[in-house]
Every structure is written in C-alpha cells, then in structure tokens.
Design a protein around this motif. Sequence first.
Motif, short mmCIF file in Angstrom:
data_model
loop_
_atom_site.label_atom_id
_atom_site.label_comp_id
_atom_site.label_asym_id
_atom_site.label_seq_id
_atom_site.Cartn_x
_atom_site.Cartn_y
_atom_site.Cartn_z
N ALA A 255 47.66 29.24 37.02
CA ALA A 255 47.44 27.84 36.66
C ALA A 255 48.61 26.95 37.04
O ALA A 255 48.45 25.73 37.17
CB ALA A 255 47.17 27.74 35.16
N THR B 154 40.83 29.65 35.72
CA THR B 154 42.21 29.17 35.62
C THR B 154 43.04 29.58 36.82
O THR B 154 44.10 28.99 37.06
CB THR B 154 42.88 29.72 34.35
N ARG B 155 42.59 30.57 37.56
CA ARG B 155 43.30 31.02 38.75
C ARG B 155 42.51 30.65 40.00
O ARG B 155 41.30 30.45 39.95
CB ARG B 155 43.56 32.52 38.68
#
Length: 238
Positions: free
Chosen positions: A63, A107-108
Amino acid sequence: MINGIDRGQNPFSGSPEPRRVLDLETWTASGIPLLRDPREFVLELHQHHLPQPGTVVVAVLDALHRLVASASFTPWPHDTDGWQHRNALLTHLRRIIPHDLRRSEPTRTAVLLRCRDGAPGWTEQDGAWMWALRDASALHGLRCGAYIGLTPAGWQVLGDGRGGRNPHAGSWADGPVHTVTELPPRSALDAPRNHRTRQQTADQAERGEDAARSPKSEPPWAAARVAAAEPTRRTGTG
C-alpha cells in the motif's frame, strides 16, 4: 463475462491470432494507478532481475508503493495469447505472495515489466500481456498496476508517457558477474595452512625446551645403541 471480467473467446478455438488483447486506449482509460517514482522502481527491479529480451518480470507493491515480491521468467515462444500469459502470471504470483481474495478491496498492486527487442511503443503482444496482467491481478486479489516496456531505446510506462533511456533492453550485460567474487579470499584459504605451520613451530620449540631441561648424560639404553652401531659404520667405510 465472469465476475465482471471479459474472458474473451474460447481458449480452445484454435485460432492462431491473439484473442485476449487490450488496446492502449482501453488500457489508459481503465484507471491504472500511477507509479510513485517510476525511474527508481524500474532501476530497482532491473537490478534485481537483469532481464534480457524475452523476459517478463511481475512485481507486487504494498500500500506504500514498496516492492514486496517479484519474479522473472521467460514465457514459451509459442504462447502469444493473453489467456496463456495470464496463466503464467498466476503461477508466479502464487509462488511469491499469498492472495488477497478475502479482502473487501485490494491493497497491493501487481506491476509488469516486459523486456523485448524492437521499437518502443505499444504492440499487439503488449496488449495480450496487459489483458493477462489485469485478469491475473483480479484472480489473485490484487490491483492491476502499471505496464512497463523495456526496449533498446529505454524504458516506458505505457499509457502515462513517462520513460527514460536507462536501463534499456541491453543493460543486463552491464550487470555484476557473481563468479570469482563469491570465492573465499586467499587469506581464508591459507588460514588452515598457516595454523598448521604455527602449530608445528610451537611443537618444535616445546621439544627444544624439554631437551634443555633434561640431564646431560644419556640413559644407558642410548649408549648401548651407539656402541652396537659403531662397528657397522666402520665396516661399511673400510
């Protein structure tokens, strides 16, 4: 369409032409997140993998846009369809990082760098890899990130116009060669021999000290040995 993703035509249709391809306009309009510092990221990824033409590097950013995992591989030359590229990307993603399918939102971010010969700019094979990256990212619970082309002219983030001259497709030849530098230093190789030499010197000195502390007269068995040997020596020289 499955789970909101267009799967394209049947992969077993037998058509020799790529069927799952994204053109550059569609890719640019799909809201791909920008790399925070593309120059430093490309340099870091290149130093890790030293890709040669024909090599693909898939990377995962957290993130905070930090590189957390990456893998490089050379796809089969006859694999030209986005479906095949997607399967290859998924295989390597599963090896280097767990999926995030249980999260409510990714989130990645997955990023792809493709090193190839030829002129810079979008090609149909780049479009097939773009489709593969988008599909593999969704199936692994990741956001689909930037697509980077590495050619003899330099690097280019396709779709946002950013690029540079170095590294380029031939920069792998300038990388370090890990051969002699991985051998132990000469001093380390000589250490056991030097240790033996010092030990032998110490043993000789200790024997010399023992001889200096012993009485000057030899024990009776030594005298008998010399007496027996003396006639033999005279006979041999006569």
